[in-house]
Design an enzyme around this catalytic site. Sequence first.
Site, PDB file in Angstrom:
ATOM      1  N   GLU A 175     -84.703  14.407  44.730  1.00 26.88           N
ATOM      2  CA  GLU A 175     -84.333  15.453  45.679  1.00 26.88           C
ATOM      3  C   GLU A 175     -85.384  16.552  45.771  1.00 26.88           C
ATOM      4  O   GLU A 175     -86.158  16.779  44.840  1.00 26.88           O
ATOM      5  CB  GLU A 175     -82.980  16.067  45.287  1.00 26.88           C
ATOM      6  CG  GLU A 175     -81.840  15.074  45.389  1.00 26.88           C
ATOM      7  CD  GLU A 175     -80.490  15.667  45.021  1.00 26.88           C
ATOM      8  OE1 GLU A 175     -79.515  15.391  45.736  1.00 26.88           O
ATOM      9  OE2 GLU A 175     -80.405  16.399  44.011  1.00 26.88           O
TER      10      GLU A 175
ATOM     11  N   CYS B 270     -78.878  22.107  32.749  1.00 22.97           N
ATOM     12  CA  CYS B 270     -79.474  21.509  33.946  1.00 22.97           C
ATOM     13  C   CYS B 270     -78.832  20.163  34.276  1.00 22.97           C
ATOM     14  O   CYS B 270     -78.691  19.296  33.410  1.00 22.97           O
ATOM     15  CB  CYS B 270     -80.978  21.335  33.742  1.00 22.97           C
ATOM     16  SG  CYS B 270     -81.841  20.718  35.207  1.00 22.97           S
TER      17      CYS B 270
ATOM     18  N   CYS C 295     -80.869  26.277  41.656  1.00 24.58           N
ATOM     19  CA  CYS C 295     -81.579  25.994  40.410  1.00 24.58           C
ATOM     20  C   CYS C 295     -80.702  25.218  39.431  1.00 24.58           C
ATOM     21  O   CYS C 295     -79.583  25.618  39.127  1.00 24.58           O
ATOM     22  CB  CYS C 295     -82.026  27.318  39.788  1.00 24.58           C
ATOM     23  SG  CYS C 295     -82.911  27.133  38.238  1.00 24.58           S
TER      24      CYS C 295
END
Length: 357
Positions: free
Chosen positions: A89, A130, A345
């Site tokens: 992505e 993440c 993010c």
Amino acid sequence: MKASIYDFTLKELSQLLKPSFRAKQLYLWLYAKYKTSFKDMQNNFSKDFIAYLEQEFTLRTIEITHVRESVDGSKKYLFKSLRDNHTFEAVLLKMKDKKIDEETNAILEGEKYTVCVSCQIGCQVGCAFCFTQKGGFVRNLKASEIIQQALLIKEDNNLPIEKALNIVFMGMGEPLNNLDEVCKAIEIFNTGMQISPKRITISTSGVADEIPILAGKNLGVQLAISLHAVDDKTRSSLMPLNKKYNIECVLNEVRKWPLEQRKRVMFEYLLIKDLNDSLDCAKKLLKLLNGIKSKVNLILFNPHEGSKFERPSLESARMFADFLNSKGLLCTIRESKALDIEAACGQLREKKLSQQI
């Protein structure tokens, strides 16, 4: 397997093609005219030369498979490799831009665009906050695949050739774990797409051994360090890489980073509720960065599936930032663009083609 023409720097093509001026002509077709077929270049090239290009090289090696648009105008792109069908992505961030006309002093309003590119499919670093790491590490992206992200996004949005882009290596992957391809991509961004190195930022989780190698290449890019904690215990729990390269080790290399006058190293600090968002943490951060020409970019944690962390309040983020600014350490709070499409993010990852993005 044929090499992608986007994998070659201008210097490499000049050495490979005869006569050498063909390289500049080819770059013009690729990066200024968005041509995706060698046959479309017949105005400059002979049939024999086009036949040679078709025999030796391929053009596009990735394609856009899905686009999702945010209410703020940002877009998340799902790309597929045409060679192995793996996906990755990238994000287009759209922001308002205000400039002052030097002749009339009038305020001119426009738009500026930042492309957040990926450099790996998955990631080896394994940061706890993440989403990318949940898909595991697959492989490095080649320079051509990095370049094509920006090229295809610019083409998809009908952005004029002369419209400058900002490039941030803040998508999937750790740039310093794929340094050769990242550096080659930066050179091509500069000579091909005419993107100044000053508009390019490399964000690293702190692979300390590679920071001086990057510095030695004199690329002129901006450096961002993902710090996210003020002590090694907390940082190691968030970022396993800290067990190899602790805070002191990373900061020692940052202190050697060559800075142009008025430039600063950016420290990204992810605020997580009740973990690292206290005023005491702000005080420790101020002490840690003492003597480093730096600025701090605060990021409020962006929630994703399966995460145990919580997003802090904007009020606590402002208190954190206000304290640092009051002490002379420049600090900003990053606006969470594309949060509604899971493109902020820490929210990117490889997806199966059957999955919605």
